[in-house]
Motif scaffolding. Structure first.
Motif, PDB file in Angstrom:
ATOM      1  N   GLU A   1     -94.622 -94.217  59.490  1.00 33.55           N
ATOM      2  CA  GLU A   1     -93.563 -94.878  60.261  1.00 33.55           C
ATOM      3  C   GLU A   1     -92.343 -93.983  60.371  1.00 33.55           C
ATOM      4  O   GLU A   1     -91.686 -93.913  61.417  1.00 33.55           O
ATOM      5  CB  GLU A   1     -93.189 -96.192  59.573  1.00 33.55           C
ATOM      6  CG  GLU A   1     -92.067 -96.968  60.237  1.00 33.55           C
ATOM      7  CD  GLU A   1     -91.675 -98.203  59.448  1.00 33.55           C
ATOM      8  OE1 GLU A   1     -90.615 -98.788  59.755  1.00 33.55           O
ATOM      9  OE2 GLU A   1     -92.419 -98.582  58.516  1.00 33.55           O
ATOM     10  N   MET A   2     -92.033 -93.259  59.300  1.00 32.30           N
ATOM     11  CA  MET A   2     -90.852 -92.397  59.271  1.00 32.30           C
ATOM     12  C   MET A   2     -90.967 -91.197  60.205  1.00 32.30           C
ATOM     13  O   MET A   2     -89.964 -90.546  60.518  1.00 32.30           O
ATOM     14  CB  MET A   2     -90.596 -91.908  57.842  1.00 32.30           C
ATOM     15  CG  MET A   2     -90.040 -92.970  56.914  1.00 32.30           C
ATOM     16  SD  MET A   2     -88.357 -93.455  57.391  1.00 32.30           S
ATOM     17  CE  MET A   2     -87.898 -94.513  56.002  1.00 32.30           C
TER      18      MET A   2
ATOM     19  N   VAL B   1     -88.299 -91.981  51.947  1.00 31.61           N
ATOM     20  CA  VAL B   1     -89.615 -91.738  52.537  1.00 31.61           C
ATOM     21  C   VAL B   1     -90.658 -91.804  51.438  1.00 31.61           C
ATOM     22  O   VAL B   1     -90.592 -91.059  50.457  1.00 31.61           O
ATOM     23  CB  VAL B   1     -89.658 -90.356  53.226  1.00 31.61           C
ATOM     24  CG1 VAL B   1     -91.021 -90.150  53.873  1.00 31.61           C
ATOM     25  CG2 VAL B   1     -88.552 -90.231  54.254  1.00 31.61           C
TER      26      VAL B   1
ATOM     27  N   ASN C   1     -94.563 -95.553  53.774  1.00 29.13           N
ATOM     28  CA  ASN C   1     -93.887 -95.617  55.083  1.00 29.13           C
ATOM     29  C   ASN C   1     -93.797 -94.277  55.786  1.00 29.13           C
ATOM     30  O   ASN C   1     -93.116 -94.169  56.815  1.00 29.13           O
ATOM     31  CB  ASN C   1     -92.482 -96.215  54.913  1.00 29.13           C
ATOM     32  CG  ASN C   1     -91.533 -95.306  54.125  1.00 29.13           C
ATOM     33  OD1 ASN C   1     -91.817 -94.141  53.902  1.00 29.13           O
ATOM     34  ND2 ASN C   1     -90.393 -95.849  53.713  1.00 29.13           N
TER      35      ASN C   1
ATOM     36  N   TYR D   1     -94.707 -83.604  54.815  1.00 27.09           N
ATOM     37  CA  TYR D   1     -95.371 -84.855  55.214  1.00 27.09           C
ATOM     38  C   TYR D   1     -96.652 -85.030  54.411  1.00 27.09           C
ATOM     39  O   TYR D   1     -96.931 -86.125  53.887  1.00 27.09           O
ATOM     40  CB  TYR D   1     -95.682 -84.840  56.711  1.00 27.09           C
ATOM     41  CG  TYR D   1     -96.673 -85.902  57.123  1.00 27.09           C
ATOM     42  CD1 TYR D   1     -96.256 -87.194  57.401  1.00 27.09           C
ATOM     43  CD2 TYR D   1     -98.042 -85.614  57.212  1.00 27.09           C
ATOM     44  CE1 TYR D   1     -97.169 -88.178  57.757  1.00 27.09           C
ATOM     45  CE2 TYR D   1     -98.959 -86.587  57.569  1.00 27.09           C
ATOM     46  CZ  TYR D   1     -98.520 -87.869  57.839  1.00 27.09           C
ATOM     47  OH  TYR D   1     -99.435 -88.839  58.180  1.00 27.09           O
TER      48      TYR D   1
ATOM     49  N   ILE E   1     -84.769 -86.541  57.932  1.00 26.17           N
ATOM     50  CA  ILE E   1     -86.159 -86.985  57.799  1.00 26.17           C
ATOM     51  C   ILE E   1     -87.056 -86.213  58.765  1.00 26.17           C
ATOM     52  O   ILE E   1     -88.180 -85.823  58.423  1.00 26.17           O
ATOM     53  CB  ILE E   1     -86.252 -88.504  58.046  1.00 26.17           C
ATOM     54  CG1 ILE E   1     -85.538 -89.262  56.923  1.00 26.17           C
ATOM     55  CG2 ILE E   1     -87.713 -88.948  58.143  1.00 26.17           C
ATOM     56  CD1 ILE E   1     -85.499 -90.769  57.106  1.00 26.17           C
ATOM     57  N   LYS E   2     -86.546 -85.961  59.958  1.00 27.14           N
ATOM     58  CA  LYS E   2     -87.336 -85.181  60.925  1.00 27.14           C
ATOM     59  C   LYS E   2     -87.646 -83.797  60.375  1.00 27.14           C
ATOM     60  O   LYS E   2     -88.759 -83.292  60.501  1.00 27.14           O
ATOM     61  CB  LYS E   2     -86.567 -85.066  62.240  1.00 27.14           C
ATOM     62  CG  LYS E   2     -86.500 -86.360  63.046  1.00 27.14           C
ATOM     63  CD  LYS E   2     -85.779 -86.105  64.376  1.00 27.14           C
ATOM     64  CE  LYS E   2     -85.802 -87.365  65.245  1.00 27.14           C
ATOM     65  NZ  LYS E   2     -85.142 -87.141  66.555  1.00 27.14           N
TER      66      LYS E   2
ATOM     67  N   SER F   1     -88.541 -91.650  62.843  1.00 27.50           N
ATOM     68  CA  SER F   1     -87.148 -91.855  62.471  1.00 27.50           C
ATOM     69  C   SER F   1     -86.215 -90.996  63.325  1.00 27.50           C
ATOM     70  O   SER F   1     -86.565 -89.891  63.745  1.00 27.50           O
ATOM     71  CB  SER F   1     -86.959 -91.499  60.986  1.00 27.50           C
ATOM     72  OG  SER F   1     -85.587 -91.504  60.656  1.00 27.50           O
ATOM     73  N   ASP F   2     -85.005 -91.529  63.566  1.00 31.40           N
ATOM     74  CA  ASP F   2     -83.981 -90.763  64.270  1.00 31.40           C
ATOM     75  C   ASP F   2     -83.124 -89.928  63.314  1.00 31.40           C
ATOM     76  O   ASP F   2     -82.245 -89.191  63.750  1.00 31.40           O
ATOM     77  CB  ASP F   2     -83.068 -91.723  65.045  1.00 31.40           C
ATOM     78  CG  ASP F   2     -83.802 -92.420  66.182  1.00 31.40           C
ATOM     79  OD1 ASP F   2     -84.708 -91.793  66.758  1.00 31.40           O
ATOM     80  OD2 ASP F   2     -83.477 -93.585  66.478  1.00 31.40           O
ATOM     81  N   ASN F   3     -83.355 -90.063  62.015  1.00 29.29           N
ATOM     82  CA  ASN F   3     -82.568 -89.328  61.024  1.00 29.29           C
ATOM     83  C   ASN F   3     -82.981 -87.849  61.061  1.00 29.29           C
ATOM     84  O   ASN F   3     -84.133 -87.512  60.759  1.00 29.29           O
ATOM     85  CB  ASN F   3     -82.824 -89.921  59.635  1.00 29.29           C
ATOM     86  CG  ASN F   3     -81.956 -89.286  58.560  1.00 29.29           C
ATOM     87  OD1 ASN F   3     -81.637 -88.101  58.625  1.00 29.29           O
ATOM     88  ND2 ASN F   3     -81.570 -90.079  57.570  1.00 29.29           N
TER      89      ASN F   3
END
Length: 338
Positions: A262-263, A255, A259, A293, A271-272, A266-268
Motif C-alpha cells: 500500500e505504501m 512502513v 502495509n 522494499y 517513503i518513495k 504514498s505521497d511521502n
C-alpha cells in the motif's frame, strides 16, 4: 603473555584476510546464490535453530534482510555457527560473508582486526545472573563468588574491571564456549553467570524453571552489538550498513511488512525513496532500486523483528529501552535516504 601471542596470531590471520577482502564480495555472493552468515551456537531471540534447523532471531533477520535486498529472497542465507574465538578469523578468511553474532563494537576490534562494524542492532550491557535461593540482590555482594565466564570476550575484561574497581575478589571459572558456560552454571559449578544482559534473559528462558534465577540490577558495561563485515570492500560494507538503516527507516516512516505494498502509492517523498519508487539508491550498492522494499516485504521493519524475537511478549521479554527509535526515547537512528 599467552594472550599476547594469541593476539599476534589472530592479527596475522586477519592480515591475510584483509588481502582476501579486496575481492568483490557482492560478486562472489551473487555467484554462489546465497549469503554465508556467521551466527552464535544458539542464543534464543538472537540466533538459534529450531528442531528443523531453521534459524531465527534478531541477528538472523539482519542476514535475511541482506539476502532480501540482494536476491529478493530472504531465505538465500546459510548459517555458520561460530564460537567467540572463531568468529573474527572465520570472517577474515572468507568462510562467512557477514558476522551477525552478539558481537560488541569496540575500538580495538574496529581498528586492528581488519573488520568493520556496520551499526548497532542491539544496545546491550553486561549483567550477572544468580540463583534466587542464594539471596543475592546486588553485584556488589559477589566478591569471591565463582563466576562462570566465556574466555576471549569483552565480558571477561569488563568483569575484571568491575571487580577491581570495587575492591572485590575476582574468582572466575573460564570456558571457551558459551554453551559450556551455561551448562557449568546449571550444574552448579559456579555461583554466578555473567554475559550480556540480553543473553542472560535468553538463556534463562531455556532453564527448567526460569523463576529460580535472578538477573541482578547492575549493568556494568556498554555492549553495542552489531553485524560485522571484512574491511576493504566498501560496496559490501554499504549494502550491510544501509540494510540496517533501512530496517530503522521503515519503522520510523510507519512502513511494515503488512502495509508495504500500500505504501508504494504514498505521497511521502521519504517513503518513495525508501521503497525505490523515486531515485536510484540501489545503483551505487550494485543491487536493484527496490532493495529496501524487498527487505520490508520479506523480513519487516526493525520493530517487527524486535517484537517477534526479543520483545516483551516473547519468552526473552526485553523492553525496547535504548533500542527504541530516537523519536520514542531511544537511540536507534538512521540517516535519511536521499
Amino acid at each position: 603473555m599467552q594472550k599476547a601471542l594469541v593476539s599476534i596470531a589472530i592479527a596475522a590471520s586477519l592480515g591475510l584476510g584483509a588481502t582476501a577482502a579486496n575481492a568483490a564480495i557482492l560478486d562472489d555472493v551473487k555467484a554462489k546464490g546465497y549469503i554465508q552468515c556467521g551466527v552464535t551456537g544458539g542464543v534464543p531471540g538472537f540466533s538459534a535453530p529450531d528442531s528443523n534447523n531453521v534459524w531465527t532471531g534478531l541477528e538472523v533477520d539482519f542476514c535475511r534482510a541482506m539476502a532480501a535486498a540482494i536476491f529478493k529472497d530472504a531465505d538465500a542465507v546459510r548459517y555458520t555457527s561460530l564460537t567467540s574465538q572463531e568468529r573474527f578469523t572465520a570472517l577474515s578468511a572468507g568462510e562467512i560473508d557477514v558476522l551477525s553474532r552478539t558481537t560488541t563494537w569496540t575500538m580495538s576490534r574496529d581498528t586492528q582486526l581488519g573488520i568493520s562494524f556496520v551499526g548497532t542492532m542491539f544496545y546491550d550491557g553486561q549483567g550477572f545472573m544468580v540463583r534466587k535461593a542464594d539471596g543475592i540482590t546486588s553485584a556488589l555482594d559477589l566478591s569471591g563468588a565463582a563466576i562462570c565466564i566465556e574466555s576471549g570476550t569483552t565480558t571477561e575484561l569488563n568483569a575484571a574491571d568491575y571487580f577491581a574497581a570495587n575492591g572485590m575478589e575476582f574468582n572466575t571459572v573460564v570456558f571457551v564456549d558459551q554453551d559450556e558456560v551455561v551448562k557449568a552454571y546449571e550444574d552448579g559449578r559456579c555461583d554466578v553467570y555473567t554475559t550480556d544482559s540480553s543473553a542472560l534473559a535468553a538463556e534463562r528462558s531455556k532453564f527448567a524453571d526460569p523463576s529460580e534465577h535472578v538477573i541482578l540490577p547492575e549493568i556494568i558495561s556498554k555492549e553495542p552489538l552489531g553485524p560485522v563485515v571484512r574491511a576493504g570492500d566498501t560496496q559490501w560494507f554499504n549494502i550491510a550498513r544501509w540494510t540496517y538503516f533501512a530496517l530503522l527507516e521503515a519503522e520510523e516512516l510507519g512502513v511494515s511488512s503488512a502495509n508495504v505494498d500500500e505504501m508504494l502509492g504514498s505521497d511521502n517523498p521519504a517513503i518513495k525513496r525508501l521503497l525505490g519508487v523515486e531515485g536510484e539508491f540501489g545503483t551505487p550498492l550494485g543491487i536493484d532500486n527496490d532493495w529496501a522494499y524487498q527487505i520490508v516485504k520479506l523480513v519487516g521493519n526493525y520493530a517487527e523483528s524486535y517484537e517477534k524475537h526479543v520483545g516483551p511478549d516473547t519468552p526473552i521479554g526485553l523492553e525496547r529501552g535504548l533500542n527504541a527509535l530516537w523519536t520514542d526515547g531511544g537511540i536507534q537512528y538512521a540517516p535519511p535516504i536521499r
